[in-house]
Design a protein around this motif. Sequence first.
Motif, short mmCIF file in Angstrom:
data_model
loop_
_atom_site.label_atom_id
_atom_site.label_comp_id
_atom_site.label_asym_id
_atom_site.label_seq_id
_atom_site.Cartn_x
_atom_site.Cartn_y
_atom_site.Cartn_z
N SER A 208 6.06 27.18 9.29
CA SER A 208 7.45 27.63 9.23
C SER A 208 8.45 26.50 9.42
N MET A 209 8.00 25.51 10.17
CA MET A 209 8.91 24.43 10.51
C MET A 209 8.07 23.16 10.62
N THR A 210 8.47 22.10 9.92
CA THR A 210 7.72 20.84 10.04
C THR A 210 8.68 19.70 10.29
N TRP A 211 8.16 18.65 10.87
CA TRP A 211 8.97 17.49 11.26
C TRP A 211 8.05 16.27 11.24
N VAL A 212 8.30 15.37 10.32
CA VAL A 212 7.37 14.26 10.07
C VAL A 212 8.14 12.99 9.73
N PRO A 213 7.76 11.84 10.30
CA PRO A 213 8.40 10.58 9.90
C PRO A 213 8.01 10.20 8.49
N GLU A 214 9.00 9.89 7.66
CA GLU A 214 8.74 9.46 6.28
C GLU A 214 9.46 8.15 6.00
N GLY B 160 0.83 -1.20 0.00
CA GLY B 160 0.00 0.00 0.00
C GLY B 160 0.86 1.25 0.00
N ALA B 161 0.22 2.38 0.22
CA ALA B 161 0.89 3.68 0.11
C ALA B 161 2.02 3.82 1.13
N PRO B 162 3.01 4.66 0.80
CA PRO B 162 4.10 4.90 1.76
C PRO B 162 3.62 5.71 2.96
N LEU B 163 4.43 5.70 4.01
CA LEU B 163 4.08 6.36 5.26
C LEU B 163 3.70 7.83 5.06
N MET C 141 4.53 -7.44 22.36
CA MET C 141 3.74 -6.55 21.52
C MET C 141 4.65 -5.41 21.10
N THR C 142 4.73 -5.14 19.80
CA THR C 142 5.56 -4.02 19.35
C THR C 142 4.76 -3.15 18.38
N TRP C 143 5.17 -1.90 18.29
CA TRP C 143 4.46 -0.92 17.47
C TRP C 143 5.49 0.12 17.03
N VAL C 144 5.78 0.14 15.73
CA VAL C 144 6.89 0.94 15.21
C VAL C 144 6.52 1.54 13.86
N PRO C 145 6.81 2.83 13.64
CA PRO C 145 6.57 3.40 12.31
C PRO C 145 7.55 2.82 11.29
N GLU C 146 7.03 2.36 10.17
CA GLU C 146 7.88 1.81 9.10
C GLU C 146 7.54 2.49 7.78
N GLU C 147 8.21 2.06 6.72
CA GLU C 147 8.07 2.70 5.41
C GLU C 147 6.64 2.72 4.92
N SER C 148 5.89 1.66 5.22
CA SER C 148 4.52 1.56 4.68
C SER C 148 3.49 1.63 5.81
N ALA D 210 19.06 6.46 -3.12
CA ALA D 210 19.80 7.70 -2.90
C ALA D 210 19.50 8.32 -1.54
N ALA D 211 18.30 8.09 -1.04
CA ALA D 211 17.89 8.68 0.24
C ALA D 211 18.55 7.99 1.44
N GLY D 212 19.19 6.86 1.19
CA GLY D 212 19.76 6.10 2.30
C GLY D 212 18.78 5.04 2.78
N ALA D 213 19.10 4.44 3.91
CA ALA D 213 18.34 3.30 4.42
C ALA D 213 16.89 3.70 4.72
N PRO D 214 16.00 2.70 4.67
CA PRO D 214 14.60 2.98 5.01
C PRO D 214 14.43 3.23 6.51
N LEU D 215 13.28 3.80 6.86
CA LEU D 215 13.00 4.17 8.25
C LEU D 215 13.19 3.01 9.22
N SER D 216 12.80 1.80 8.80
CA SER D 216 12.87 0.68 9.76
C SER D 216 14.32 0.38 10.14
N GLU D 217 15.26 0.55 9.20
CA GLU D 217 16.67 0.34 9.52
C GLU D 217 17.17 1.46 10.45
N ARG D 218 16.74 2.68 10.20
CA ARG D 218 17.13 3.79 11.08
C ARG D 218 16.58 3.56 12.49
N ASN D 219 15.35 3.01 12.56
CA ASN D 219 14.78 2.67 13.86
C ASN D 219 15.65 1.68 14.63
#
Lengths: 401, 401
Positions: free
Chosen positions: B267-273, A93-96, A268-275, B91-100
């Motif tokens: 003016s300033m945003t911060w969002v997990p992608e 599905g869609a990305p985060l 139980m785990t809950w983590v933001p991921e790519e999707s 190009a963006a580097g590792a996905p969020l789950s790896e950074r987690n």
Amino acid sequence: MGFVLTDFRPLSPRFRVSQGAALDWLAAAHERAEAGNAQDSVPSDFGSRLRLLLRRFGCSPEKIGHRGSCLEDFTHQDWERMRLFSPQYSAAGAPLSERNRVFQDAALQAFDQWYPADGDDAQGSSERAERAPSELIHVTCTGYLAPSAAQLSASTRGWLKETRVTHAYHMGCYAAVPAIRLAAAALSLPQELGHASRGRVDVAHTEFCTLHFRPERHEPEQLVVQSLFADGLIRYSVLRGEDFPAGGNGMEILAIREEQVDASSESMTWVPEESGMAMTLARDVPEKISRSLESYLVRLFAQVGLDYATEKSQTVFAVHPGGPRIIDGVLETLGLEEAQVKWSRKVLFERGNLSSATLPHIWWEILQDKTVSSGVRVVSLAFGPGLTIAGCLLKKRGVAE
Amino acid sequence: MGFVLTDFRPLSPRFRVSQGAALDWLAAAHERAEAGNAQDSVPSDFGSRLRLLLRRFGCSPEKIGHRGSCLEDFTHQDWERMRLFSPQYSAAGAPLSERNRVFQDAALQAFDQWYPADGDDAQGSSERAERAPSELIHVTCTGYLAPSAAQLSASTRGWLKETRVTHAYHMGCYAAVPAIRLAAAALSLPQELGHASRGRVDVAHTEFCTLHFRPERHEPEQLVVQSLFADGLIRYSVLRGEDFPAGGNGMEILAIREEQVDASSESMTWVPEESGMAMTLARDVPEKISRSLESYLVRLFAQVGLDYATEKSQTVFAVHPGGPRIIDGVLETLGLEEAQVKWSRKVLFERGNLSSATLPHIWWEILQDKTVSSGVRVVSLAFGPGLTIAGCLLKKRGVAE
């Protein structure tokens, strides 16, 4: 009387699907996702096997009647016009970031319903100031944006100086308990440490759980999760006892207690991921919670000098319905009557598991129920990552008209 | 004396890079990312143009000497052995789950340093219980996992019933202010509403900002961000005044105030992608903050009956160094002396912008500085999404040995 929860405002998510239709949708979505993933074509019996698994592991339409969502996607199977599950995206599905956009729009809509705009701007700041909470606690584990919908809603209403915003994020299904603890603590703070400490604290839950469904994950635990969760939206106010109107309808907070359960940190785990946010849920969670529950309740009641064993039978139980098995487990472990947990069953049946918004919906049901007298004590229990048992003892004040 | 911040424990991130080397690394990483993105080959002058942009927009080695990171990646240019920026990723580097995953490992290591394991388990629970905080407030805007490193660290130490864990997540660079407000509020809560309310509240900041660098984003504002942020790790305790030892070294909390600045929510945003947390930062942020600052300070001082104009010259300023321009702007707007903000410059120079961990590092520097007498008042100012101005007025107690 210390602190009271009052003025509950539940909202219905924009779309609502019967559990039967939702399970059909899930089966179709999983089949499509599998086709997108598989090197070879999908085995011809994949769909029927998945329906079997959903019947076995998923929550049945006898336990959940309907679930709500901010997404139209779940109401049809025209995949081309899906917002999150269209063919343009991967099987997951869609990305985060797209799920975030849906979250923010839907959360802003909820705040707009909770705090309608002034009919006439000319009435000006005094009326606005009257309606501004001194603190707005935004509770969610399903979308993290900054500025948040809570911040944006406060600033667009001109509540720049009078309302401070606190994010109570990422505390899972039990977050209503720390949220009311934070609210009561805010109202206890000396005036100079929080300019708004003598006012009204609003707690707003925006849980858009359905944004995080992952049709490419077919494991039984994922089918459990996807068959249980729904979107949940509710706000309420926390007042100091002396500000609670005589004869008002609310829940007095008697005691709050949060504990972790031994040696179960990976249950139980809950983590933001790519999707989207990803959940894992071990099968032994109900058992692990059950094991600690009675001694937890003894400690909770003792905080206000009450004996749990003596009080149990006259107490109402608001149990977070993680799933039907959680309610069953609590009922059996504690030896309760079905009538003591009926509001938990009702919320699960009518709305599904709304994550942190679930307990407040159960409180609201108990407040609405005229058969529950003023003065009745309400034990609340919620569970989430940690494993954490978070609970409180409330006392119903007044009866709804 | 109401509440005191004490027992500061800053940690150094595992790796440390000079700003000159860091800017070189960024230029190389951006060039590689561009090669990964471009349909055609990278223009031959891309690298030199990027170095020019970094010199123009990036923070210079005169303002930031070194930055720390939990990642070895920034210490070399052997891309094959990078954890997040290896050729196996986009190009963006590792996905969020790896950074987690990197976040969780590094955060757990920090908690292990803050709460060393008992040398001898046989000493048992009484010693463990003595060191357990009554509440552990985990502050971060750079990694959201459940269970969190705070929950896991508490449960593996056996602090299941005595320590409740609160997540103060996603409140950006200003989060130390709501965190100390939550801590003081927790210590104000009536005993029965939080069984631990008379104890010690620990606040632990784990900010791993460097996990979220995005070498494929070449816009000037991204170069600003990537040249400023670093990892920051610090914990401290909040005590009720009566529990603070006579002659101890700490910061008494006099007043706390959080406001939003008008009409500047974007003016300033911060969002997990998908590829980490994403930040946007408009150029007018320093100006928007400056405009509101003086009246904000008048209100902050008035909360404890003090006149800002009278007190200003004898007050020390802990200004969150979002960047050098923020300190310059505050200095100029308020008409301060350089000597009043020197600890903010020092922390920026020695460590970079540590997001929410920055202010506590500045408090710690002021506590360590013997030239600052006991009794001196410390204004603290931090800024973040909202736009939010969050600040407090502290008073130094005691002088470090």
